[in-house]
Design a protein around this motif. Sequence first.
Motif, PDB file in Angstrom:
ATOM      1  N   VAL A 271       0.843  -1.204   0.000  1.00  0.00           N
ATOM      2  CA  VAL A 271       0.000   0.000   0.000  1.00  0.00           C
ATOM      3  C   VAL A 271       0.876   1.250   0.000  1.00  0.00           C
ATOM      4  CG1 VAL A 271      -1.984  -1.079   1.092  1.00  0.00           C
ATOM      5  CG2 VAL A 271      -0.157  -0.181   2.521  1.00  0.00           C
ATOM      6  N   ARG A 272       0.262   2.370  -0.362  1.00  0.00           N
ATOM      7  CA  ARG A 272       0.983   3.639  -0.446  1.00  0.00           C
ATOM      8  C   ARG A 272       0.344   4.655   0.490  1.00  0.00           C
ATOM      9  NH1 ARG A 272       6.011   3.961  -3.051  1.00  0.00           N
ATOM     10  NH2 ARG A 272       5.967   2.834  -5.014  1.00  0.00           N
ATOM     11  N   PRO A 273       0.917   4.896   1.640  1.00  0.00           N
ATOM     12  CA  PRO A 273       0.337   5.874   2.562  1.00  0.00           C
ATOM     13  C   PRO A 273       0.451   7.297   2.016  1.00  0.00           C
ATOM     14  CG  PRO A 273       1.995   4.486   3.639  1.00  0.00           C
ATOM     15  CD  PRO A 273       2.129   4.286   2.170  1.00  0.00           C
ATOM     16  N   ASP A 274      -0.446   8.147   2.494  1.00  0.00           N
ATOM     17  CA  ASP A 274      -0.342   9.579   2.224  1.00  0.00           C
ATOM     18  C   ASP A 274       0.484  10.262   3.311  1.00  0.00           C
ATOM     19  OD1 ASP A 274      -2.287   9.864  -0.118  1.00  0.00           O
ATOM     20  OD2 ASP A 274      -3.494   8.804   1.362  1.00  0.00           O
ATOM     21  N   ILE A 275       0.385   9.717   4.537  1.00  0.00           N
ATOM     22  CA  ILE A 275       1.149  10.209   5.678  1.00  0.00           C
ATOM     23  C   ILE A 275       1.598   8.995   6.492  1.00  0.00           C
ATOM     24  CG2 ILE A 275       1.149  11.690   7.735  1.00  0.00           C
ATOM     25  CD1 ILE A 275      -1.226  13.208   6.583  1.00  0.00           C
ATOM     26  N   VAL A 276       2.817   9.036   6.993  1.00  0.00           N
ATOM     27  CA  VAL A 276       3.334   7.985   7.863  1.00  0.00           C
ATOM     28  C   VAL A 276       3.772   8.633   9.169  1.00  0.00           C
ATOM     29  CG1 VAL A 276       5.052   6.163   8.167  1.00  0.00           C
ATOM     30  CG2 VAL A 276       4.168   6.663   5.882  1.00  0.00           C
ATOM     31  N   THR A 277       3.356   8.049  10.294  1.00  0.00           N
ATOM     32  CA  THR A 277       3.749   8.602  11.588  1.00  0.00           C
ATOM     33  C   THR A 277       4.666   7.623  12.317  1.00  0.00           C
ATOM     34  OG1 THR A 277       1.731   7.722  12.634  1.00  0.00           O
ATOM     35  CG2 THR A 277       1.687  10.006  11.848  1.00  0.00           C
ATOM     36  N   MET A 278       5.579   8.180  13.102  1.00  0.00           N
ATOM     37  CA  MET A 278       6.550   7.406  13.874  1.00  0.00           C
ATOM     38  C   MET A 278       6.607   7.945  15.287  1.00  0.00           C
ATOM     39  SD  MET A 278       9.191   7.770  10.801  1.00  0.00           S
ATOM     40  CE  MET A 278       8.056   8.984  10.130  1.00  0.00           C
ATOM     41  N   GLY A 279       7.142   7.123  16.200  1.00  0.00           N
ATOM     42  CA  GLY A 279       7.242   7.548  17.591  1.00  0.00           C
ATOM     43  C   GLY A 279       8.628   7.351  18.165  1.00  0.00           C
ATOM     44  N   LYS A 280       8.693   7.249  19.479  1.00  0.00           N
ATOM     45  CA  LYS A 280       9.982   7.279  20.177  1.00  0.00           C
ATOM     46  C   LYS A 280      10.932   6.118  19.895  1.00  0.00           C
ATOM     47  CE  LYS A 280       7.849   8.378  24.058  1.00  0.00           C
ATOM     48  NZ  LYS A 280       6.592   8.955  23.556  1.00  0.00           N
TER      49      LYS A 280
END
Length: 439
Positions: free
Chosen positions: A272-281
Amino acid sequence: MTMVNGFTAADAARLSEAERSLIERRDKALGPAYRLFYERPLHIVRGEGVWLYDADGKRYLDAYNNVASVGHCHPHVVNAICEQAKVLNTHTRYLHEGILGYAEKLLATFPAELNHVMFTCTGSEANDLALRIARQYTGGTGVIVTQLAYHGITEQVAAASPSLGAGVALGDFVRTVRAPDAYRLGAQNVSKIFADDVRAAIRDMRESGIKPAAILLDGIFASDGVLADPAGFMKEAIDVAQQEGLLYIADEVQSGFGRTGSHLWGFERHGVRPDIVTMGKPMGNGQPIAAAVMRSEVVEEFGRTARYFNTFGGNPVSCAAANAVLEVIQGQDLLNNCATIGAYLKSGIEELAKRYELIGDVRGSGLFLGVELVTDRATKAPAAEHTRRVVNGLRERGVLISSAGPLENILKVRPQLVFEREHADLFIESFEAVLRDLQ
């Protein structure tokens, strides 16, 4: 409200006077909202690699804390933090090469269209920012999440995190869908069911006068019970959402940075192709750094109309830590280690499943596994009490994991990326010993 694998007041009677005193001090100073793990809470004073040490010097194999992604107190990361802290730590309104060097290195790990990164201090902030951007871009407000999702603790994101419990109300802009659980829904059905549920959620939003904005999904559905296979099961649902104008936000706080073994990012397993990717600590081995990576056109209007400033999001010390983490992952080939040791660990648990009927399903990818416990394999009746006893039994034997899932019957096994074969062997040996005790 109780918590899966949480300490309760009823457990206090079995504690020592010193332990009870510490808990009383904690309750008095920190208030009632905090929770502790295990029937006998741990008093941890030191960490090194895959090990944690308590106040009495007892060593625990840490097979749970993914935030210390490359191991507790990794010397390369610690040195990077210390060296930068000696020189400068400030905000992002000054030019600084540290944030730029890391941003370029991080973006190089993503598909080319994901070409902007914005830094925060926590994954909650990253998801909150992603939702703000999605709403600005789409003009909508509606968000789709899974039924037991966890995405953070800001007001907006907590309202889209059903796993926080009934005491935290879901927003009227939120619609939940069933998690794509191949064990209970069937591997051959899960993709279609997931897509149909997303269609229904979008339709319900529109019938309620809510314009959809985003579908926000954790790449391994950790709180829903660790759902990874069959690879590709997300694609049909994501295609539906994107065709209907929603942005796909891939929450990689738990599944990112090589955790799933086959790819650096969890969403990649599903094509899949995300529009936004989030990451954390985990990106900073526990340092306060997180981020949202996105397509440039998605953030263009937001950037033009809203100034973004996060005082210490992307500060030099945290960027030095994050850069060091990426150097360790790439330099020590931890992606391959995660795949190899994860497969070895999973195989060992599958061997246990041949001897212990309590194990109904073993799933996951890389060093992120879920083990579903059932009292009857035919009916798949959840073994929640057994799960609690396994988690606490392992804790007593010096191995730390936790549990998850809507039925509170799934062991969550999530060791650091530097886990080795000897550590996997110790885990399997300890797990079997607890299973024997239960029989």
